[in-house]
Design an enzyme around this catalytic site. Structure first.
Site, PDB file in Angstrom:
ATOM      1  N   SER A  79       0.837  -1.207   0.000  1.00 12.42           N
ATOM      2  CA  SER A  79       0.000   0.000   0.000  1.00 12.42           C
ATOM      3  C   SER A  79       0.874   1.261   0.000  1.00 12.42           C
ATOM      4  O   SER A  79       1.731   1.389  -0.869  1.00 12.42           O
ATOM      5  CB  SER A  79      -0.978  -0.043   1.176  1.00 12.42           C
ATOM      6  N   HIS A 103      -7.119  -5.930  -0.546  1.00 13.16           N
ATOM      7  CA  HIS A 103      -5.986  -5.017  -0.415  1.00 13.16           C
ATOM      8  C   HIS A 103      -4.930  -5.605   0.534  1.00 13.16           C
ATOM      9  O   HIS A 103      -5.171  -5.705   1.737  1.00 13.16           O
ATOM     10  CB  HIS A 103      -6.479  -3.672   0.108  1.00 13.16           C
ATOM     11  N   ASP A 149      -8.669  -6.100  -5.083  1.00 12.35           N
ATOM     12  CA  ASP A 149      -8.301  -4.996  -4.184  1.00 12.35           C
ATOM     13  C   ASP A 149      -9.398  -3.926  -4.183  1.00 12.35           C
ATOM     14  O   ASP A 149      -9.746  -3.402  -5.241  1.00 12.35           O
ATOM     15  CB  ASP A 149      -6.959  -4.408  -4.642  1.00 12.35           C
TER      16      ASP A 149
END
Ligand SMILES: *[C@@H]1O[C@H](CO)[C@@H](O)[C@H](O)[C@H]1NC(C)=O
Ligand SMILES: *[C@@H]1O[C@H](CO)[C@@H](O)[C@H](O)[C@H]1NC(C)=O
Ligand SMILES: *[C@@H]1O[C@H](CO)[C@@H](O)[C@H](O)[C@H]1NC(C)=O
Ligand SMILES: *[C@@H]1O[C@H](CO)[C@@H](O)[C@H](O)[C@H]1NC(C)=O
Ligand SMILES: *[C@@H]1O[C@H](CO)[C@@H](O)[C@H](O)[C@H]1NC(C)=O
Ligand SMILES: *[C@@H]1O[C@H](CO)[C@@H](O)[C@H](O)[C@H]1NC(C)=O
Ligand SMILES: *[C@@H]1O[C@H](CO)[C@@H](O)[C@H](O)[C@H]1NC(C)=O
Ligand SMILES: *[C@@H]1O[C@H](CO)[C@@H](O)[C@H](O)[C@H]1NC(C)=O
Ligand SMILES: *[C@@H]1O[C@H](CO)[C@@H](O)[C@H](O)[C@H]1NC(C)=O
Ligand SMILES: *[C@@H]1O[C@H](CO)[C@@H](O)[C@H](O)[C@H]1NC(C)=O
Length: 528
Positions: free
Chosen positions: A184, A437, A396
């Protein structure tokens, strides 16, 4: 000579060693400019109970380590500071490992230092990136250019320099190789390091990079605006997301020959929401209205400006159960507006409904804090032997996986066009079917990615076939480039509840192809 059995001898030696390490840690001093340091020693099995605004651990399962708490002054004139920690295990594997952060950061990532770091023998470091705050609050950046620069690249790079020097002084020996792991925002930070400071790391493992933030945070708002206001004609309630998910599976799950609730390659799924359009006698909780169909069509299409300029990639079919909790789940749209309010417009009252495409292009140009780097030039890093391993969940809900394909394709094309390097020798991208994610989701999602251990999904083994970081070490140190992984899907994404199935993960453009036999076994698949 006194004859001692080997286990007793080892126990005696390590007891002596532990007390020597304790003294070494507690008496450790180092003189690094603009760095104030506080050491403390944790014996093996001691309670480690620490909390920062973005991470906490409570465990007695750690090996013995020396914890250094650093306060780094990042700009002497302004007085901005970063809090950074370096954790050095007694049983050091001679390598350094740096971790990045999530969201807008704001805290040392204790879970990574523990589970991904010292438990695997690495001297490990993590920083708050220059501010203490919740990962979804950007008010720290308001009118503080130095805090923006710290978040962009400076706090991490200064932390790297301190961690490197302190590790070598503490152990009295040079670090063998240096690695980076994170997903991320941490993915963006890894890219920034490879690009700006190509000498720092030998191997960088990143997941779903939040890069570039200017485009991503605008897309968050754009996606939210497709369904808002709540209960308006285009609004999709959580229960309706489940209905959409079932229809996506019905239309696309079997394309790869395996019906397993996972869309193996969402780019092959041409989802038609019209198939569940409401008719005159439909039950409105199991069908889509015209407004909802229009919203779904927009969410599942790449975002383009009116003149056809590409801005960001679409939601991929398959992640609906997570989309029900993301930007499209309510009026706050989570992170996106924080960047625009605090970093671009310096106006906490700015209204996200006013964002325009021209604003996006201006933010790309101005790039405050150099948080983004829009260039695809990683050739210095590749040319000096640096390796980049990248993964992204194909379901995601925060950063569409299309963004990762775009990055990989663009960097590969740039490298081919401007050097005689083969990018595949330096950079590999692993799409992860069904993963949300960074972790979780309906697909096989446990393979040693950043933070996966701390959410209860460790890799099946710490070796190059099951663990991305171990694979990176084998690539850097033995020249064995990663060809495939075996990932686990645990029951309820919880390793203590057992393995539901295993599956191969393959480097793009290869995909896992079913060969017949037990669908639950990775042996029934090949990368082709
Ligand atoms: C961990 O620390 C918190 C306060 O920071 C405390 O409330 C909690 O009881 C501690 N946990 C243990 C197991 O000691
Ligand atoms: C440090 O902060 C001062 C005061 O805000 C600023 O003028 C200067 O440009 C900063 N230096 C760097 C290297 O960022
Ligand atoms: C963000 O943090 C600031 C400063 O701590 C606080 O005043 C503000 O209420 C927070 N905003 C949100 C949305 O939590
Ligand atoms: C991107 O990184 C390169 C290499 O460090 C640098 O030359 C360039 O100025 C950076 N661009 C931006 C916009 O930060
Ligand atoms: C939306 O509708 C639901 C169900 O009717 C209701 O509970 C909720 O309060 C409504 N929310 C808003 C913001 O109107
Ligand atoms: C509509 O579908 C929902 C969900 O399947 C069900 O709970 C509800 O009873 C149905 N309503 C009618 C009127 O059939
Ligand atoms: C498309 O529109 C954007 C935003 O208004 C502008 O920056 C860009 O130059 C335009 N591109 C073309 C090809 O006209
Ligand atoms: C890529 O960046 C490096 C510096 O990091 C620079 O030397 C090189 O010229 C750049 N390549 C191109 C094609 O711009
Ligand atoms: C995982 O499963 C175990 C055993 O069922 C349970 O005790 C534990 O709370 C679960 N962990 C999480 C994070 O849900
Ligand atoms: C695969 O695992 C599922 C449960 O996760 C089970 O229902 C199914 O029977 C298994 N298939 C085989 C061939 O073992």
């Amino acid at each position: 000579m006194l004859a001692l059995s080997t286990p007793i001898l080892v126990a005696l030696l390590s007891a002596l060693t532990a007390s020597a390490w304790k003294d070494q840690c507690e008496g450790f001093t180092a003189n690094i400019p603009n760095v104030v340091m506080k050491p403390s020693y944790y014996p093996a099995g001691a309670l480690v109970n620490l909390t920062s605004p973005s991470s906490s651990v409570t465990t007695t399962k750690m090996p013995a380590f020396c914890r250094l708490e650093l306060t780094i002054t990042t700009n002497v004139t302004s007085g901005n500071k970063a809090l950074t920690e370096v954790w050095m295990p007694d049983g050091w594997n001679s390598r350094l490992l740096g971790f990045g952060n999530g969201g807008l950061s704001g805290g040392v990532v204790y879970s990574s230092l523990s589970y991904d770091g010292i438990q695997q023998g690495y001297s490990s470091f993590s920083t708050n990136t220059g501010h203490q705050s919740s990962p979804i609050n950007g008010s720290w950046a308001l009118n503080d250019v130095n805090a923006q620069i710290d978040f962009g690249y400076r706090a991490f790079q200064l932390s790297y320099q301190a961690a490197k020097a302190l590790t070598e002084q503490y152990y009295g020996k040079a670090i063998s190789k240096k690695y980076y792991l994170g997903c991320s925002t941490a993915g963006r930070m890894g890219l920034v390091e490879a690009q700006r400071y190509p000498e720092d790391f030998d191997g960088i493992v990143i997941g779903s990079p939040a890069n570039p933030v200017a485009r991503l945070s605008a897309w968050n708002i754009y996606q939210g605006r497709q369904v808002l206001p709540v209960n308006g004609s285009r609004w999709i309630p959580a229960a309706t997301w489940s209905v959409i998910h079932q229809e996506v599976l019905k239309q696309c799950d079997g394309i790869d020959g395996v019906v397993d609730q996972v869309i193996n390659d969402p780019r092959q799924c041409n989802f038609r929401p019209e198939a569940i359009a409401c008719g005159p006698s439909s039950n409105s909780s199991t069908c889509l209205t015209l407004g909802q169909i229009a919203a779904v069509r927009a969410l599942y299409s790449d975002w383009q400006s009116d003149n056809g300029t590409f801005l960001f990639s679409r939601f991929e079919p398959g992640g609906e159960l997570a989309y029900a909790t993301s930007y499209v789940s309510g009026p706050n749209i989570a992170l996106g507006p924080e960047y625009w309010k605090n970093i671009i417009f310096s106006d906490p009252n700015w209204d996200y409904n006013t964002l325009t495409v021209d604003d996006v292009f201006r933010a790309i140009q101005s790039n405050p804090g150099q948080i983004d780097n829009h260039s695809f030039n990683y050739t210095s890093y590749f040319a000096r032997g640096g390796k980049l391993l990248h993964y992204a969940g194909l379901a995601d809900q925060i950063i569409s996986s299309g963004n990762s394909y775009d990055l990989y394709n663009s960097v590969s094309a740039f490298t081919k066009a401007s050097t005689n390097l083969d990018p595949y020798d330096s950079y590999r991208f692993f799409p992860i079917p069904g993963m949300y994610h960074c972790n979780g989701g309906l697909g096989a999602n446990a393979f040693g990615g950043g933070g996966q251990r701390s959410v209860g999904t460790p890799p099946l083994a710490v070796d190059p076939s099951h663990d991305v970081l171990a694979a990176m070490v084998a690539w850097v140190e033995n020249g064995n480039a990663p060809k495939e992984f075996v990932a686990a899907k645990y029951t309820n994404n919880n390793a203590t509840q057992g393995v539901q199935y295993t599956r191969k993960l393959c480097p793009y453009p290869k995909k896992a192809v079913y060969q017949g036999g037990d669908q639950n076994s990775s042996d029934s698949f090949i990368c082709a």
